[in-house]
Design a protein around this motif. Structure first.
Motif, short mmCIF file in Angstrom:
data_model
loop_
_atom_site.label_atom_id
_atom_site.label_comp_id
_atom_site.label_asym_id
_atom_site.label_seq_id
_atom_site.Cartn_x
_atom_site.Cartn_y
_atom_site.Cartn_z
N ARG A 166 0.83 -1.20 0.00
CA ARG A 166 0.00 0.00 0.00
C ARG A 166 0.87 1.26 0.00
O ARG A 166 2.00 1.25 0.52
CB ARG A 166 -0.91 0.02 1.22
CG ARG A 166 -2.07 -0.96 1.17
CD ARG A 166 -2.93 -0.81 2.42
NE ARG A 166 -2.20 -1.16 3.64
CZ ARG A 166 -2.60 -0.82 4.87
NH1 ARG A 166 -3.72 -0.12 5.03
NH2 ARG A 166 -1.90 -1.21 5.92
N SER A 167 0.34 2.34 -0.57
CA SER A 167 1.06 3.61 -0.59
C SER A 167 0.12 4.73 -0.18
O SER A 167 -1.10 4.60 -0.23
CB SER A 167 1.65 3.88 -1.98
OG SER A 167 0.62 4.03 -2.93
N LEU A 168 0.70 5.84 0.25
CA LEU A 168 -0.05 7.01 0.66
C LEU A 168 0.77 8.25 0.33
O LEU A 168 1.94 8.34 0.72
CB LEU A 168 -0.34 6.95 2.17
CG LEU A 168 -1.29 7.99 2.76
CD1 LEU A 168 -2.70 7.82 2.17
CD2 LEU A 168 -1.34 7.87 4.28
N VAL A 169 0.20 9.18 -0.42
CA VAL A 169 0.89 10.39 -0.88
C VAL A 169 2.18 9.99 -1.60
O VAL A 169 3.27 10.49 -1.30
CB VAL A 169 1.18 11.38 0.27
CG1 VAL A 169 1.55 12.76 -0.29
CG2 VAL A 169 -0.01 11.52 1.19
N PHE A 182 0.28 5.36 14.06
CA PHE A 182 -0.01 4.03 13.52
C PHE A 182 -1.50 3.86 13.25
O PHE A 182 -1.89 3.25 12.26
CB PHE A 182 0.50 2.95 14.49
CG PHE A 182 1.93 2.56 14.25
CD1 PHE A 182 2.25 1.42 13.53
CD2 PHE A 182 2.98 3.34 14.73
CE1 PHE A 182 3.57 1.05 13.30
CE2 PHE A 182 4.30 2.98 14.51
CZ PHE A 182 4.59 1.84 13.79
N TRP A 183 -2.32 4.38 14.15
CA TRP A 183 -3.76 4.26 13.97
C TRP A 183 -4.22 4.98 12.70
O TRP A 183 -4.97 4.43 11.89
CB TRP A 183 -4.48 4.82 15.20
CG TRP A 183 -5.99 4.80 15.11
CD1 TRP A 183 -6.76 3.90 14.41
CD2 TRP A 183 -6.89 5.70 15.74
NE1 TRP A 183 -8.10 4.19 14.57
CE2 TRP A 183 -8.22 5.29 15.39
CE3 TRP A 183 -6.74 6.80 16.59
CZ2 TRP A 183 -9.34 5.96 15.84
CZ3 TRP A 183 -7.87 7.45 17.04
CH2 TRP A 183 -9.15 7.05 16.66
N GLN A 184 -3.72 6.23 12.52
CA GLN A 184 -4.17 7.02 11.38
C GLN A 184 -3.62 6.50 10.06
O GLN A 184 -4.36 6.35 9.08
CB GLN A 184 -3.75 8.49 11.58
CG GLN A 184 -4.11 9.43 10.45
CD GLN A 184 -5.59 9.81 10.41
OE1 GLN A 184 -6.43 9.12 10.98
NE2 GLN A 184 -5.90 10.89 9.71
N LEU A 185 -2.33 6.22 10.02
CA LEU A 185 -1.70 5.81 8.76
C LEU A 185 -2.03 4.36 8.41
O LEU A 185 -2.48 4.07 7.28
CB LEU A 185 -0.19 5.99 8.84
CG LEU A 185 0.34 7.42 8.90
CD1 LEU A 185 1.84 7.41 9.06
CD2 LEU A 185 -0.06 8.20 7.66
N ILE A 186 -1.79 3.46 9.34
CA ILE A 186 -1.94 2.04 9.04
C ILE A 186 -3.38 1.57 9.23
O ILE A 186 -3.93 0.83 8.40
CB ILE A 186 -0.98 1.21 9.91
CG1 ILE A 186 0.46 1.74 9.77
CG2 ILE A 186 -1.06 -0.26 9.53
CD1 ILE A 186 0.97 1.79 8.35
N GLY A 187 -3.98 1.98 10.34
CA GLY A 187 -5.34 1.53 10.61
C GLY A 187 -6.38 2.16 9.72
O GLY A 187 -7.26 1.47 9.17
N ARG A 188 -6.29 3.49 9.54
CA ARG A 188 -7.31 4.19 8.76
C ARG A 188 -6.87 4.48 7.32
O ARG A 188 -7.69 4.86 6.48
CB ARG A 188 -7.67 5.52 9.46
CG ARG A 188 -8.15 5.35 10.89
CD ARG A 188 -8.56 6.67 11.52
NE ARG A 188 -9.83 7.14 10.95
CZ ARG A 188 -10.04 8.38 10.53
NH1 ARG A 188 -9.05 9.27 10.56
NH2 ARG A 188 -11.22 8.74 10.05
N GLY A 189 -5.57 4.35 7.05
CA GLY A 189 -5.08 4.58 5.70
C GLY A 189 -5.22 6.02 5.25
O GLY A 189 -5.43 6.30 4.06
N ARG A 190 -5.05 6.96 6.20
CA ARG A 190 -5.22 8.38 5.89
C ARG A 190 -3.99 9.15 6.33
O ARG A 190 -3.25 8.73 7.22
CB ARG A 190 -6.47 8.93 6.58
CG ARG A 190 -7.76 8.21 6.16
CD ARG A 190 -8.96 8.75 6.90
NE ARG A 190 -9.23 10.15 6.58
CZ ARG A 190 -9.90 10.55 5.50
NH1 ARG A 190 -10.36 9.65 4.63
NH2 ARG A 190 -10.14 11.82 5.28
#
Length: 317
Positions: A37-40, A95-103
């Motif tokens: 997975r990637s983000l930005v 960790f919650w925001q990036l990994i858990g919520r993907g945001r």
């Protein structure tokens, strides 16, 4: 917890934080290898990995610094505990925001939950900054046996506080976001790492620092790790003193540490100035190169003078 090499009692909450970062870092490394997975435009696990390494090293260093306090040690213990709680909460939310919520984490105001997490992380970071600043002030009143290390700890802590403070420059709206406000549109993202270009553009491998515009993460990173670099310089000079007699004088080593500290401060100022002008770290202009050359010249001249300073008379007897 005791450092067997020095007998110093290490700060338990900070060491627990460092141990937690080691565990989370191993998890993040596994995620980087097996989760695509990637983000930005970056692997989603890359930021957690970088943050666990940085926070873990910082926690160990701060625990050691608090162990050096001879005055105000109880206050230092509580400040270290505040830092550990604040940064521990930040890492849990990361960790919650990036990994858990993907945001995205920083600057995200798209939903009430995003805004709450962003504000909580900012509060944790500012709490850690305040605790570090207070510890830096405590170090001003310490008298360690080795003058060079004493100077290194003070300068390292002070520059680290400045480096953390550089992050505040990221949280204000950039030109594009200001234009949205002025047009009556509330932007979902307020603040940015990059200057002059959007976040998520071309960047250096692993680090991700922009190669097409300014990036405030660079002076932020360099500044916060002064707290490790300068004490290592002092320790390195002490080791070199075994082979080079000129370094046996703690006054010479102290002056060299002070010279390096001035150079480090100059580098931090230069990197901040460069980023604020929207200039990439890999494309310095004439004025950046000239200023960098000036910093090198000052450090070189200061080093030569430090090595030539005669020792006090009481050391010659």
């Amino acid at each position: 917890m005791v450092d067997k090499g020095s007998g110093t009692v290490l700060h338990r909450p900070l060491m627990i934080l460092a141990a937690a970062m080691a565990v989370l870092g191993a998890i993040a490394l596994g995620g980087l290898l097996f989760d695509d997975r990637s983000l930005v435009n970056a692997p989603i696990w890359l930021k957690p990995l970088k943050f666990t390494i940085s926070v873990g090293l910082y926690a160990v260093t701060l625990a050691w610094l608090i162990g050096q306090l001879t005055r105000g040690r109880r206050l230092g213990w509580w400040l270290g505990t505040v830092f550990a709680v604040g940064l521990g909460l930040d890492m849990a939310l990361l960790f919650w925001q990036l990994i858990g919520r993907g945001r995205t984490l920083h600057f995200n105001r798209e939903t009430p939950a995003d805004q709450w997490i962003n504000n909580m992380v900012a509060n944790g970071a500012f709490t850690g900054w305040g605790a570090t600043a207070a510890i830096a002030i405590l170090l001003l009143f310490q008298r360690l046996p080795d003058r060079a290390m004493n100077s290194a700890l003070r300068a390292g802590a002070a520059l680290s506080v400045v480096g953390i403070g550089v992050a505040m420059l990221m949280f204000g709206p950039n030109e594009q976001q200001m234009a949205q406000y002025q047009s009556g549109v509330k932007p979902s993202i307020v603040g940015a790492h990059a200057v002059g270009v959007p976040d998520g553009g071309p960047g250096l491998p692993v680090l991700g620092w922009s190669t097409v515009g300014g990036d405030l993460r660079i002076p932020h990173f360099v500044g916060i790790h002064a707290i490790q670099v300068l004490p290592l310089v002092a320790f390195g000079l002490l080791m070199l003193a075994r082979r080079h007699s000129v370094l046996e004088s703690e006054f010479v080593r102290r002056n060299l540490v002070r010279t390096v500290s001035v150079g480090f401060a100059g580098l931090l100022a230069l990197l901040t100035w460069q980023a604020q002008r929207g200039q990439s770290i890999v494309h310095p202009d004439f004025w950046t190169l000239l200023t960098g050359a000036g910093i090198i010249a000052v450090v070189a001249a200061g080093s030569v003078l430090s090595l030539r300073v005669p020792r006090p008379m009481h050391q010659l007897t």
